[in-house]
Write an enzyme that holds these catalytic residues in place. Structure first.
Site, mmCIF file in Angstrom:
data_model
loop_
_atom_site.group_PDB
_atom_site.id
_atom_site.type_symbol
_atom_site.label_atom_id
_atom_site.label_comp_id
_atom_site.label_asym_id
_atom_site.label_seq_id
_atom_site.Cartn_x
_atom_site.Cartn_y
_atom_site.Cartn_z
ATOM 1 N N GLN A 52 0.843 -1.192 0.000
ATOM 2 C CA GLN A 52 0.000 0.000 0.000
ATOM 3 C C GLN A 52 0.881 1.245 0.000
ATOM 4 O O GLN A 52 2.095 1.152 0.200
ATOM 5 C CB GLN A 52 -0.946 -0.016 1.209
ATOM 6 C CG GLN A 52 -1.994 -1.104 1.099
ATOM 7 C CD GLN A 52 -3.053 -1.053 2.186
ATOM 8 O OE1 GLN A 52 -2.797 -0.613 3.304
ATOM 9 N NE2 GLN A 52 -4.244 -1.520 1.860
ATOM 10 N N SER A 106 -4.997 -8.189 4.604
ATOM 11 C CA SER A 106 -6.150 -7.354 4.268
ATOM 12 C C SER A 106 -7.242 -8.271 3.768
ATOM 13 O O SER A 106 -7.002 -9.059 2.844
ATOM 14 C CB SER A 106 -5.798 -6.321 3.199
ATOM 15 O OG SER A 106 -6.971 -5.810 2.584
ATOM 16 N N GLY A 107 -8.419 -8.171 4.351
ATOM 17 C CA GLY A 107 -9.512 -9.037 3.932
ATOM 18 C C GLY A 107 -9.961 -8.766 2.513
ATOM 19 O O GLY A 107 -10.101 -9.689 1.692
ATOM 20 N N SER A 108 -10.188 -7.501 2.177
ATOM 21 C CA SER A 108 -10.658 -7.186 0.822
ATOM 22 C C SER A 108 -9.615 -7.584 -0.216
ATOM 23 O O SER A 108 -9.949 -8.124 -1.281
ATOM 24 C CB SER A 108 -10.993 -5.695 0.707
ATOM 25 O OG SER A 108 -9.851 -4.891 0.877
ATOM 26 N N ASP A 128 -11.382 3.734 2.948
ATOM 27 C CA ASP A 128 -11.591 2.401 2.374
ATOM 28 C C ASP A 128 -12.970 2.358 1.738
ATOM 29 O O ASP A 128 -13.966 2.741 2.342
ATOM 30 C CB ASP A 128 -11.476 1.361 3.491
ATOM 31 C CG ASP A 128 -11.364 -0.072 2.971
ATOM 32 O OD1 ASP A 128 -11.811 -0.341 1.840
ATOM 33 O OD2 ASP A 128 -10.850 -0.920 3.716
ATOM 34 N N CYS A 130 -14.091 -3.517 4.852
ATOM 35 C CA CYS A 130 -12.803 -3.801 5.496
ATOM 36 C C CYS A 130 -12.825 -5.116 6.265
ATOM 37 O O CYS A 130 -13.476 -5.238 7.302
ATOM 38 C CB CYS A 130 -12.382 -2.664 6.419
ATOM 39 S SG CYS A 130 -10.729 -2.873 7.094
ATOM 40 N N GLY A 131 -12.096 -6.120 5.744
ATOM 41 C CA GLY A 131 -12.115 -7.446 6.347
ATOM 42 C C GLY A 131 -11.377 -7.548 7.665
ATOM 43 O O GLY A 131 -11.901 -8.096 8.645
ATOM 44 N N THR A 132 -10.143 -7.017 7.727
ATOM 45 C CA THR A 132 -9.403 -7.089 8.989
ATOM 46 C C THR A 132 -10.046 -6.200 10.048
ATOM 47 O O THR A 132 -10.010 -6.519 11.241
ATOM 48 C CB THR A 132 -7.935 -6.688 8.770
ATOM 49 O OG1 THR A 132 -7.867 -5.508 7.968
ATOM 50 C CG2 THR A 132 -7.156 -7.800 8.088
#
Length: 338
Positions: free
Chosen positions: A83, A91-93, A249, A253-255
């Site tokens: 990033q 990162s989940g996404s 985001d 956001c997964g995390t």
């Protein structure tokens, strides 16, 4: 035309959040473990991240998903997120984007109705279950790294907003989770820029007083993001993770969703089997299922499954002309901030 470096990406978005999956041009990163690879990218050689994430080849919005050989024999592929600020463990996404690209482009065979892909990350193994139909990945469910609350109801005095209360949590990276009403805003598209700027400023202030050490893996130390949150009338969470240098985001956001479940567990609001919906600033949704209780060092923790969907929108070849005056790119304060 002559290029001294060539990389290929499959460009994917997860509920609007861009994850560009590097599928060619990077053979590996030094390190015997994914944590060592992450440390190498952040502390030894940052040139690949700069090359990809800076202008003119990229912009502040979006990430690159780096696929490397797995270190753990139980995994199919190693995974690191690049990033604009640094390389991140998870990162989940972006993991959903990576799995979608891996299967829809045939890097691994797709089996219907479900294909399992195991990612090796610096935060631990992440098992992805991809729901597949007619050659399309219609949903990706991630068995996330254990999430825990390192500090509940921490406080910081700010000049801008007075006393701010936050929950310091780990969900794959460290978050400071902040109720958005404390900064006088709501999580809506028209507030995206102000949320992003306030979130990054608040993250920097909290990081000065919170070293955020991981109890097991030092490569995971350090506060990554501030996530703003509010509760919807139907019980869902409205969320906005803010990322340096200053953006919101686009996904739920997964995390961060993983971290929020740990807070609800610590507050006694959930038990195994419960499901929480997270909604992003533009209305996209992830679901988070509380699978089981566990322990990370001294912290009670949760194991959760976060689910969402992605779409491939382009394939890109990125090159470096040997005469290019910007081989590692550049940033300007008009879009990147100070």
């Amino acid at each position: 035309m002559r290029w001294s470096r060539t990389l290929q990406t499959v460009d994917v978005h997860c509920a609007g959040e861009i994850g560009r999956v590097v599928t060619g041009g990077v053979l590996n990163v030094p390190g015997a473990t994914m944590a060592e690879k992450l440390r190498h990218l952040n502390e030894v050689d940052d040139s690949l991240r700069q090359f990809l994430c800076s202008e003119p080849r990229s912009a502040p919005a979006g990430s690159f998903c780096l696929l490397v050989p797995a270190c753990d024999p139980a995994a199919d592929v190693g995974f690191i997120v690049l990033q604009p600020d640094q390389a991140h463990a998870m990162s989940g996404s972006n993991a959903m984007c990576a799995v979608t690209a891996i299967l829809e482009t045939g890097m691994m065979p797709m089996s219907e109705p479900e294909t399992v892909v195991t990612l090796d990350t610096a935060a631990g193994l992440v098992t992805a279950r991809a729901t597949c139909k007619n050659g399309k990945v219609t949903r990706v469910s991630l068995d996330m790294p254990p999430s825990f609350v390192a500090r509940m109801a921490g406080k910081i005095e700010t000049q801008e907003w007075g006393t701010i209360t936050y929950d310091l949590c780990f969900g794959g990276v460290f978050y400071a989770l902040v109720d958005v009403d404390q900064i006088g805003l709501t999580i809506t598209p028209e507030n995206a820029r102000e949320l992003a700027m306030r979130g990054v400023a608040l993250r920097n202030q909290i990081a000065e007083i919170e070293p955020a050490p991981h109890p097991i893996t030092p490569a995971l130390n350090g506060l990554a993001y501030v996530m703003f949150r509010s509760e919807e009338p139907d019980g869902a969470l409205r969320t906005c993770t803010t990322l340096r240098p200053g953006r919101a985001d686009r996904s739920p956001c997964g995390t961060g969703s993983n971290s929020n479940m740990a807070v609800r567990y610590a507050n006694g609001r959930v038990r195994p089997g419960d499901v929480v919906v997270s909604r992003s600033i533009i209305g996209g949704e992830f679901t988070t299922e509380f699978l089981e209780e566990t322990q990370v060092g001294p912290y009670p923790a949760t194991r959760n499954r976060v689910s969402g969907q992605c779409w491939i929108y382009s394939m890109t070849q990125i090159g470096l002309d040997p005469t290019d005056p910007f081989p590692t790119g550049f940033t300007l304060s008009d879009t990147w901030g100070g």
